[in-house]
Design a protein around this motif. Structure first.
Motif, PDB file in Angstrom:
ATOM      1  N   THR A  16      -5.801   8.904   5.160  1.00  0.00           N
ATOM      2  CA  THR A  16      -6.003   7.472   5.376  1.00  0.00           C
ATOM      3  C   THR A  16      -7.419   7.056   5.519  1.00  0.00           C
ATOM      4  O   THR A  16      -7.749   5.988   5.200  1.00  0.00           O
TER       5      THR A  16
ATOM      6  N   THR B 106     -10.121   3.459   3.900  1.00  0.00           N
ATOM      7  CA  THR B 106     -10.542   2.496   4.987  1.00  0.00           C
ATOM      8  C   THR B 106     -11.442   1.658   4.127  1.00  0.00           C
ATOM      9  O   THR B 106     -12.531   2.203   3.617  1.00  0.00           O
TER      10      THR B 106
ATOM     11  N   GLN C 126      -5.730  -6.977   7.811  1.00  0.00           N
ATOM     12  CA  GLN C 126      -4.686  -6.314   7.106  1.00  0.00           C
ATOM     13  C   GLN C 126      -3.857  -7.445   6.332  1.00  0.00           C
ATOM     14  O   GLN C 126      -3.352  -7.131   5.016  1.00  0.00           O
TER      15      GLN C 126
ATOM     16  N   ILE D  19      -7.690  -2.011   4.417  1.00  0.00           N
ATOM     17  CA  ILE D  19      -7.506  -0.866   5.325  1.00  0.00           C
ATOM     18  C   ILE D  19      -8.218  -0.877   6.291  1.00  0.00           C
ATOM     19  O   ILE D  19      -9.635  -0.696   6.115  1.00  0.00           O
TER      20      ILE D  19
ATOM     21  N   ASN E 155      -4.858   0.537  10.697  1.00  0.00           N
ATOM     22  CA  ASN E 155      -4.622   1.595  10.075  1.00  0.00           C
ATOM     23  C   ASN E 155      -5.238   3.208  10.623  1.00  0.00           C
ATOM     24  O   ASN E 155      -4.452   4.083  10.521  1.00  0.00           O
TER      25      ASN E 155
ATOM     26  N   ARG F 155      -4.634   1.288  -1.975  1.00  0.00           N
ATOM     27  CA  ARG F 155      -3.480   2.021  -1.187  1.00  0.00           C
ATOM     28  C   ARG F 155      -2.368   2.319  -2.078  1.00  0.00           C
ATOM     29  O   ARG F 155      -1.714   3.346  -1.862  1.00  0.00           O
TER      30      ARG F 155
END
Length: 923
Positions: A322, A326, A633, A638, A656, A768
């Motif tokens: 994840t 970002t 968001q 992210i 996130n 994403r």
């Protein structure tokens, strides 16, 4: 210890009986000897895990994935079709793959368990009459615990004394409104509505208290609830879902290709069904990347270890992935972007300004000073300000060993800076506390931004000492102290104070205001915020600086290069916030500054638009961060968010990637976060994002590497089909398994541990909805690396036949020449893979720049595959099983000439890509 007593029973006991029952003391707590004895009796203060993980099932599940089941069935069919050696070899693929997966997962779990132990939860206790910090799991009934705002309550405990204590019990009751706690017993509605009991698993939101532990571990109310919830299954992470999707794609791809070759073998080559199935089985095996799951696990585990060395601890492996997505970081200022070492360098009084010199430092738990800056006997106003700074202060220092361990500040950096300031003035805390003991405290909160203490003076009166943010302080000050005299505060005074504050703020300095008053001793018991923090006398400002971290400048540049936006969210003034943000390069002078008051007036749509541009949030409360994160968001970003306080927890959960401060962070912030910084450093966040990108990139590099050999393995079968069987199979099924099982595996795993490629932070974050397997990977694998490898290996096959008379004679369909030709095809694939694994280490950077031999895992993998190939070629008893035969010196010269041109061709490709990218940037 009799655990049949309930918390309500303990709540109703007179303090004397409670202390006697627990064998403790209200002043000195337990002795270390008593603690050790109780630990043997009641055990550690831990919430036991419910059902332990089934080690056998954890082992077995590595052999039951969709791909694995496909191979198990294929092995059975191969055995039934009369080729037991093929069936056993296929099963060997599963066994080795499963062992790799299990070992890497086991190693990763051990690593994360070890990391979690690096950040134990500490609590302040009084033992043997001294206040110390101990690990929460070492608490026992009878321990005397000191609580303050932000602390997670470690055990069920009876409140002995408190000051404005409020506790968030939502973990037990579901009600988010904090409840007041007092030393007196009262039981309201509900099981947990006991005024003088605090419960494990809850959080102190404001105030302070001294409590005595009555229950620990599984005997607490939280422990009882944990028994009902501890076996709940976790949710499937996005990375796991993506891997499951990829597994299904590859399995379907392998089955479709296998089915296609099965049909072609029957109708074009006229193979019998059984033989056609074995032929198709080879294609299925060729297109299943057996090392995918071990490589992913290795990449995540390796990334976690690298991040830990760079001061970023992740709670779970999937968070690594994840991080790579970002594109917005909502960051605190103090301690994250700055050093969190507040140093007072100016004291401003209405009639005089002092420049503070000398270097204060902590040593063995005592605050010392190098230089006496002022003579307080002749400076009455300054003496009063220092007195307020010293006594209106909850920070203590727990010293370490000189030259070995750094002392620990038990409190805030701001108050620590004030302690250093007062030490420079020659004040001694213990002496002043004895002369002017504290009677009561009105603790700091983020709404009024003030802290007040009531101190007993020698003349019988009570001094009200207040410190806080200037803007909030000016609301309650109507008098001013100048040269020892008190007079009403005029508008001119307010203008002068405000101008001084602005001048300091423009330099990136922070001002803390001080005020005082006196009240009668009879008014102490009724002293509350409303009737005490009013009509105060303004004394002056302590002006301090928290300088930016040295490494922050490069970290910010990396973020800008990587298209990662930084949004500063701070409680400091607008001027100070903007000064620091511009200084370190987060924003330009044109950036918009939004204060907390403005934020509260903005609609969600207005805030969504605001966060798209250059923006700083100043004078905002921690809870405002949740809304800022939410609106980012809502724009499809992210978001990584930092925090350290209780009120930061919702934002950390919402983000996130929630990032808690390991040094200054509260327990509740660490609990809510996905990642903990052991150095509270923004640069560590950037390093973690870089590593997250690296992990994802390494997984894709593995896919490119493994798919290109799939095409090389399938190409001989394609030639066989197209020629209607005239060109013999240049690679047997067992040799295909040799590539997948033996020669490819270790170099592929080495790619999972590849370091960050130079320039990886010069690319925008991936989206994403991007998938691991995409068109770019397929084209690169099949149409570039795979095509080259296929042509080279096919040429190697014909090269051996040419040495024995082809094309004058037909291609060999059996005997030594055929075995040598297929061996040469296998060897050529291996040597192509040597070049390819080195080429796959970077996407655009030159291999020579990062160093050909810099990845030791890959180099040992290459050594292993060449040794294995040599074993298969020259050890006679394996010839029959793998269909191999010895090759001659000319063949080896041919093989050794393969890697160099393939590497140089790829270097040329990367050079053109870099040249194109540089032109694009310049444009």
């Amino acid at each position: 210890m009799d655990h049949k007593m309930t918390d309500d029973d303990y709540a109703q006991l007179p303090v004397a009986e409670l202390v006697k029952d627990l064998g403790s003391s209200v002043t000195d707590g337990l002795t270390n000897t008593e603690v050790q004895q109780k630990l043997k009796t009641v055990g550690k203060n831990v919430i036991e895990k419910g059902q332990k993980e089934n080690g056998f099932w954890n082992f077995i599940k590595n052999f039951t994935s969709l791909m694995a089941c496909l191979l198990w069935v294929s092995g059975v069919i191969a055995i039934l079709a009369g080729t037991p050696e093929l069936g056993i070899a296929i099963w060997a693929v599963n066994i080795i793959n499963g062992l790799f997966s299990y070992w890497e997962e086991h190693a990763a779990k051990k690593a994360t368990d070890a990391l979690s132990k690096m950040l134990p939860t500490y609590v302040s206790v009084i033992r043997d009459g001294k206040k110390i910090q101990v690990i929460a799991e070492d608490l026992v009934p009878g321990d005397l615990v000191v609580l303050q705002a932000g602390d997670a309550i470690p055990a069920d405990a009876r409140v002995l004394s408190s000051s404005s204590l409020q506790v968030d019990e939502s973990a037990l009751t579901g009600e988010s409104v904090p409840v007041d706690k007092f030393a007196d017993y009262k039981h309201g509605d509900g099981k947990f509505a006991i005024d003088n009991i605090v419960f494990a698993g809850t959080v102190v939101t404001s105030g302070t208290a001294t409590v005595m532990v009555v229950e620990t571990g599984m005997n607490t109310e939280f422990g009882q609830i944990a028994k009902l919830t501890q076996n709940q299954k976790g949710t499937v992470s996005p990375l796991t879902k993506e891997l499951n999707r990829l597994t299904r794609q590859l399995s379907v791809l392998a089955l479709v290709i296998g089915l296609g070759f099965f049909v072609l073998a029957i109708f074009f080559v006229h193979y019998p069904i059984a033989k056609s199935f074995i032929f198709a089985l080879g294609m299925i095996v060729a297109f299943i990347p057996e090392g995918l799951l071990p490589t992913v696990t290795l990449s995540l585990a390796h990334g976690t270890k690298v991040m830990a060395k760079k001061h970023a601890l992740l709670k779970n492996l999937d968070s690594v992935e994840t991080l790579g997505e970002t594109n917005v970081i909502c960051s605190d200022k103090t301690g994250t972007l700055t050093q969190n070492q507040m140093t007072v360098n100016h004291i401003w009084l209405p009639d005089k300004e002092y420049t503070v010199t000398g270097t204060g430092y902590f040593n063995n738990g005592k605050i010392q000073f190098n230089q006496q800056d002022v003579n307080l006997k002749n400076e009455k106003d300054l003496s009063l300000l220092l007195d307020i700074a010293l006594l209106n202060n909850d920070t203590k220092v727990q010293g370490g060993e000189e030259g070995k361990t750094a002392p620990k500040i038990l409190g805030t950096p701001t108050e620590a800076g004030l302690n250093i300031l007062t030490a420079k003035g020659g004040l001694d805390l213990d002496q002043r506390m004895q002369a002017t003991p504290r009677l009561k405290e009105l603790p700091f909160d983020s709404t009024r931004r003030r802290m007040t203490t009531l101190q007993q003076e020698s003349d019988g009166k009570v001094a009200v000492y207040v410190k806080g943010a200037l803007s909030n302080m000016m609301q309650v000050c109507d008098r001013i102290l100048i040269n020892g005299e008190v007079r009403p505060m005029t508008n001119a005074d307010k203008t002068k104070i405000d101008q001084a504050n602005q001048d300091y703020a423009a330099q990136g300095l922070r001002s803390l205001a001080f005020a005082y008053n006196t009240i009668a001793a009879d008014d102490v018991s009724s002293a509350m915020i409303e009737n005490t923090e009013q009509h105060l006398i303004f004394v002056g400002l302590a002006v301090m600086q928290d300088p930016p971290r040295e490494e922050i400048y490069d970290a910010v540049k990396k973020c800008h290069s990587a298209d990662i936006k930084i949004i500063m969210v701070t409680g400091d003034s607008s001027l100070t916030a903007k000064s620091i943000a511009v200084k370190i390069g987060i924003v330009s002078d044109k950036a918009r500054v939004i204060t907390g008051a403005e934020l509260n007036q903005m609609s969600d749509d207005e805030l969504r638009q605001a966060v798209k541009g250059e923006v700083i949030f100043a004078r905002v409360a921690p809870e405002d961060k949740y809304r800022i994160v939410s609106m980012c968001q809502a724009n499809g970003e992210i978001v990584a968010a930092t925090g350290d306080g209780v009120n930061d927890a919702p934002a950390l959960k919402k983000a996130n990637i929630g990032i808690a401060m390991g040094v200054t962070g509260t327990d509740v912030a660490k609990e809510a976060a996905d990642m903990i910084l052991t150095d509270d450093n923004f640069a560590s966040i950037v390093s973690a994002i870089e590593e997250g990108r690296t992990v994802y990139s390494n997984i894709q590099k593995f896919l490119v590497y493994i798919f290109n050999s799939n095409l090389s393995e399938a190409f001989p079968s394609l030639l066989f089909i197209i020629s209607g069987g005239l060109i013999p199979l240049a690679l047997t099924v067992m040799q295909i398994l040799t590539v997948d099982l033996g020669t490819d595996m270790l170099p592929a795993l080495g790619l999972g541990a590849e370091k960050s490629e130079p320039g990886i932070m010069d690319r925008p974050p991936r989206k994403r909805d991007a998938h691991l397997l995409n068109k770019g990977i397929l084209l690169k694998s099949f149409c570039y690396y795979g095509l080259i490898g296929s042509l080279v290996s096919a040429d190697a096959y014909f090269f051996v036949n040419w040495q024995y008379g082809w094309p004058s004679v037909s291609l060999a369909h059996g005997g030594y020449v055929y075995a040598a030709a297929t061996t040469m095809t296998l060897a050529a694939i291996v040597f192509c893979q040597v070049a390819t694994v080195l080429n796959c280490r970077t996407e655009t950077t030159s291999l020579f720049k990062i160093g050909i031999f810099s990845n030791h895992r890959i180099m040992w993998g290459i050594v292993f595959e060449i040794c294995l190939l040599t074993f298969l070629i020259y050890v006679p008893f394996v010839h029959g099983l793998f269909g191999t035969a010895p090759i001659n010196l000319l063949d080896w010269i041919y093989l050794l000439c393969i890697p160099v041109p393939l590497i140089l061709i790829d270097e040329a490709r990367k050079w053109f890509i870099r040249k194109y990218m540089n032109k694009k940037k310049a444009a």
